[in-house]
Design an enzyme around this catalytic site. Structure first.
Site, PDB file in Angstrom:
ATOM      1  N   LYS A   1       0.827  -1.211   0.000  1.00  0.00           N
ATOM      2  CA  LYS A   1       0.000   0.000   0.000  1.00  0.00           C
ATOM      3  C   LYS A   1       0.865   1.267   0.000  1.00  0.00           C
ATOM      4  O   LYS A   1       2.081   1.183   0.266  1.00  0.00           O
ATOM      5  CB  LYS A   1      -0.918  -0.035   1.219  1.00  0.00           C
ATOM      6  CG  LYS A   1      -1.940  -1.168   1.174  1.00  0.00           C
ATOM      7  CD  LYS A   1      -2.892  -1.093   2.356  1.00  0.00           C
ATOM      8  CE  LYS A   1      -3.920  -2.213   2.302  1.00  0.00           C
ATOM      9  NZ  LYS A   1      -4.932  -2.059   3.368  1.00  0.00           N
TER      10      LYS A   1
ATOM     11  N   TYR B   1     -12.284  -1.359  -3.870  1.00  0.00           N
ATOM     12  CA  TYR B   1     -12.839  -1.651  -2.540  1.00  0.00           C
ATOM     13  C   TYR B   1     -14.365  -1.538  -2.507  1.00  0.00           C
ATOM     14  O   TYR B   1     -14.932  -1.320  -1.425  1.00  0.00           O
ATOM     15  CB  TYR B   1     -12.219  -0.722  -1.498  1.00  0.00           C
ATOM     16  CG  TYR B   1     -10.842  -1.144  -1.013  1.00  0.00           C
ATOM     17  CD1 TYR B   1     -10.660  -2.341  -0.314  1.00  0.00           C
ATOM     18  CD2 TYR B   1      -9.728  -0.338  -1.216  1.00  0.00           C
ATOM     19  CE1 TYR B   1      -9.417  -2.731   0.153  1.00  0.00           C
ATOM     20  CE2 TYR B   1      -8.469  -0.718  -0.746  1.00  0.00           C
ATOM     21  CZ  TYR B   1      -8.323  -1.922  -0.061  1.00  0.00           C
ATOM     22  OH  TYR B   1      -7.085  -2.302   0.416  1.00  0.00           O
TER      23      TYR B   1
ATOM     24  N   PHE C   1     -15.386   3.501   7.041  1.00  0.00           N
ATOM     25  CA  PHE C   1     -14.004   3.853   6.698  1.00  0.00           C
ATOM     26  C   PHE C   1     -13.761   3.955   5.190  1.00  0.00           C
ATOM     27  O   PHE C   1     -12.651   4.220   4.761  1.00  0.00           O
ATOM     28  CB  PHE C   1     -13.025   2.855   7.337  1.00  0.00           C
ATOM     29  CG  PHE C   1     -13.273   1.403   6.980  1.00  0.00           C
ATOM     30  CD1 PHE C   1     -12.837   0.886   5.770  1.00  0.00           C
ATOM     31  CD2 PHE C   1     -13.929   0.561   7.867  1.00  0.00           C
ATOM     32  CE1 PHE C   1     -13.047  -0.445   5.444  1.00  0.00           C
ATOM     33  CE2 PHE C   1     -14.149  -0.773   7.550  1.00  0.00           C
ATOM     34  CZ  PHE C   1     -13.711  -1.277   6.326  1.00  0.00           C
TER      35      PHE C   1
ATOM     36  N   ARG D   1      -2.099 -14.344   3.370  1.00  0.00           N
ATOM     37  CA  ARG D   1      -2.837 -13.716   4.478  1.00  0.00           C
ATOM     38  C   ARG D   1      -2.177 -14.015   5.822  1.00  0.00           C
ATOM     39  O   ARG D   1      -2.131 -13.169   6.706  1.00  0.00           O
ATOM     40  CB  ARG D   1      -4.303 -14.165   4.467  1.00  0.00           C
ATOM     41  CG  ARG D   1      -5.072 -13.504   3.326  1.00  0.00           C
ATOM     42  CD  ARG D   1      -6.531 -13.875   3.342  1.00  0.00           C
ATOM     43  NE  ARG D   1      -7.258 -13.251   4.436  1.00  0.00           N
ATOM     44  CZ  ARG D   1      -7.704 -12.001   4.438  1.00  0.00           C
ATOM     45  NH1 ARG D   1      -7.460 -11.197   3.404  1.00  0.00           N
ATOM     46  NH2 ARG D   1      -8.393 -11.526   5.458  1.00  0.00           N
TER      47      ARG D   1
ATOM     48  N   THR E   1      -5.864  -7.737   9.992  1.00  0.00           N
ATOM     49  CA  THR E   1      -6.076  -6.371   9.480  1.00  0.00           C
ATOM     50  C   THR E   1      -5.668  -5.338  10.533  1.00  0.00           C
ATOM     51  O   THR E   1      -4.959  -4.378  10.220  1.00  0.00           O
ATOM     52  CB  THR E   1      -7.573  -6.177   9.118  1.00  0.00           C
ATOM     53  OG1 THR E   1      -7.937  -7.187   8.200  1.00  0.00           O
ATOM     54  CG2 THR E   1      -7.821  -4.809   8.521  1.00  0.00           C
TER      55      THR E   1
ATOM     56  N   ARG F   1       2.219  -7.062   9.201  1.00  0.00           N
ATOM     57  CA  ARG F   1       1.463  -5.988   9.858  1.00  0.00           C
ATOM     58  C   ARG F   1       1.883  -5.810  11.314  1.00  0.00           C
ATOM     59  O   ARG F   1       1.950  -4.686  11.804  1.00  0.00           O
ATOM     60  CB  ARG F   1      -0.029  -6.270   9.736  1.00  0.00           C
ATOM     61  CG  ARG F   1      -0.544  -5.980   8.314  1.00  0.00           C
ATOM     62  CD  ARG F   1      -1.903  -6.559   8.108  1.00  0.00           C
ATOM     63  NE  ARG F   1      -2.522  -6.084   6.872  1.00  0.00           N
ATOM     64  CZ  ARG F   1      -3.617  -6.633   6.363  1.00  0.00           C
ATOM     65  NH1 ARG F   1      -4.186  -7.665   6.951  1.00  0.00           N
ATOM     66  NH2 ARG F   1      -4.139  -6.150   5.244  1.00  0.00           N
TER      67      ARG F   1
ATOM     68  N   HIS G   1      -1.997  -5.580   1.406  1.00  0.00           N
ATOM     69  CA  HIS G   1      -3.350  -6.121   1.184  1.00  0.00           C
ATOM     70  C   HIS G   1      -3.216  -7.504   0.558  1.00  0.00           C
ATOM     71  O   HIS G   1      -2.264  -7.762  -0.181  1.00  0.00           O
ATOM     72  CB  HIS G   1      -4.143  -5.210   0.231  1.00  0.00           C
ATOM     73  CG  HIS G   1      -5.406  -5.851  -0.265  1.00  0.00           C
ATOM     74  ND1 HIS G   1      -6.576  -5.816   0.459  1.00  0.00           N
ATOM     75  CD2 HIS G   1      -5.666  -6.579  -1.378  1.00  0.00           C
ATOM     76  CE1 HIS G   1      -7.512  -6.505  -0.204  1.00  0.00           C
ATOM     77  NE2 HIS G   1      -6.972  -6.967  -1.318  1.00  0.00           N
TER      78      HIS G   1
HETATM   79  P1  CMP Z   1      -7.423  -4.472   3.616  1.00  0.00           P
HETATM   80  O1  CMP Z   1      -7.042  -5.852   3.981  1.00  0.00           O
HETATM   81  O2  CMP Z   1      -6.821  -3.847   2.417  1.00  0.00           O
HETATM   82  O3  CMP Z   1      -9.033  -4.422   3.468  1.00  0.00           O
HETATM   83  C1  CMP Z   1      -9.805  -3.270   3.739  1.00  0.00           C
HETATM   84  C2  CMP Z   1      -9.009  -2.163   4.321  1.00  0.00           C
HETATM   85  O4  CMP Z   1      -9.747  -1.145   4.981  1.00  0.00           O
HETATM   86  C3  CMP Z   1      -8.106  -2.707   5.415  1.00  0.00           C
HETATM   87  O5  CMP Z   1      -7.095  -3.514   4.868  1.00  0.00           O
HETATM   88  C4  CMP Z   1      -7.637  -1.414   6.076  1.00  0.00           C
HETATM   89  O6  CMP Z   1      -6.590  -0.783   5.339  1.00  0.00           O
HETATM   90  C5  CMP Z   1      -8.883  -0.523   5.946  1.00  0.00           C
HETATM   91  N1  CMP Z   1      -9.596  -0.296   7.190  1.00  0.00           N
HETATM   92  C6  CMP Z   1      -9.688   0.882   7.824  1.00  0.00           C
HETATM   93  N2  CMP Z   1     -10.429   0.782   8.925  1.00  0.00           N
HETATM   94  C7  CMP Z   1     -10.847  -0.489   9.008  1.00  0.00           C
HETATM   95  C8  CMP Z   1     -11.639  -1.199   9.943  1.00  0.00           C
HETATM   96  N3  CMP Z   1     -12.175  -0.613  11.002  1.00  0.00           N
HETATM   97  N4  CMP Z   1     -11.854  -2.505   9.711  1.00  0.00           N
HETATM   98  C9  CMP Z   1     -11.327  -3.106   8.625  1.00  0.00           C
HETATM   99  N5  CMP Z   1     -10.553  -2.469   7.708  1.00  0.00           N
HETATM  100  C10 CMP Z   1     -10.309  -1.177   7.893  1.00  0.00           C
END
Ligand code: CMP
Length: 139
Positions: free
Chosen positions: A9, A49, A57, A85, A91, A102, A115
């Site tokens: 990202k 997305y 968000f 993953r 996440t 992460r 991601h």
């Molecule tokens: P990603 O795995 O790319 O999928 C959705 C993205 O939304 C996540 O990673 C985060 O970068 C972002 N995000 C921001 N806030 C939230 C949240 N509360 N829950 C999940 N994803 C979030």
């Protein structure tokens, strides 16, 4: 053999973590079969997305994902989706297992460096969002 979409990202690219992420991908026996550096527009990020469009968000996330360059890759290997993953971690970096990308590098639930697709259907959509059929089938 399975394919999955991986993204470094904009926070990961800006913090010069591309090499760290690719080192881990190669060490875990996943093959990179397509790669490009892109700078998404806001509307491209919204399309990518779209599944999250009702989430609170969504606006911040799509601003962030279009804020700078990101590295998009197709990874190939046995159980590539689950493997990638697991390497990424949860996440929310505060819940991510020790040793995951992460856990070690994310600074925020949104700015979580990487991601990965979460299922075969998502992987099919996400890999074809950024790569054409010729690129997707390259070894
Ligand atoms: P990603 O795995 O790319 O999928 C959705 C993205 O939304 C996540 O990673 C985060 O970068 C972002 N995000 C921001 N806030 C939230 C949240 N509360 N829950 C999940 N994803 C979030």
């Amino acid at each position: 053999m399975e394919q999955t979409l991986a993204i470094v990202k904009p926070d990961g690219v800006a913090r010069k973590l591309i090499g760290e992420v690719i080192k881990r991908i190669e060490a875990n026996d996943l093959n990179i079969c397509a790669v490009k550096l892109i700078h998404m527009t806001k509307s491209q990020a919204q399309g990518f997305y779209a599944v999250h469009k009702e989430r609170p968000f969504f606006n911040d996330l799509t601003d962030f994902m279009s804020s700078g360059p990101a590295l998009v890759m197709i990874l190939k290997g046995e159980n590539a989706i689950a493997k990638w993953r697991e390497m990424m971690g949860a996440t929310n970096y505060k819940e991510a297992a020790q040793g995951t990308i992460r856990c070690e590098f994310a600074t925020d639930i949104e700015k979580n460096v990487v991601h990965g697709s979460d299922a075969p259907e998502t992987a099919a959509f996400e890999t074809s969002y950024f790569f054409n059929a010729f690129e997707r089938t390259a070894e």
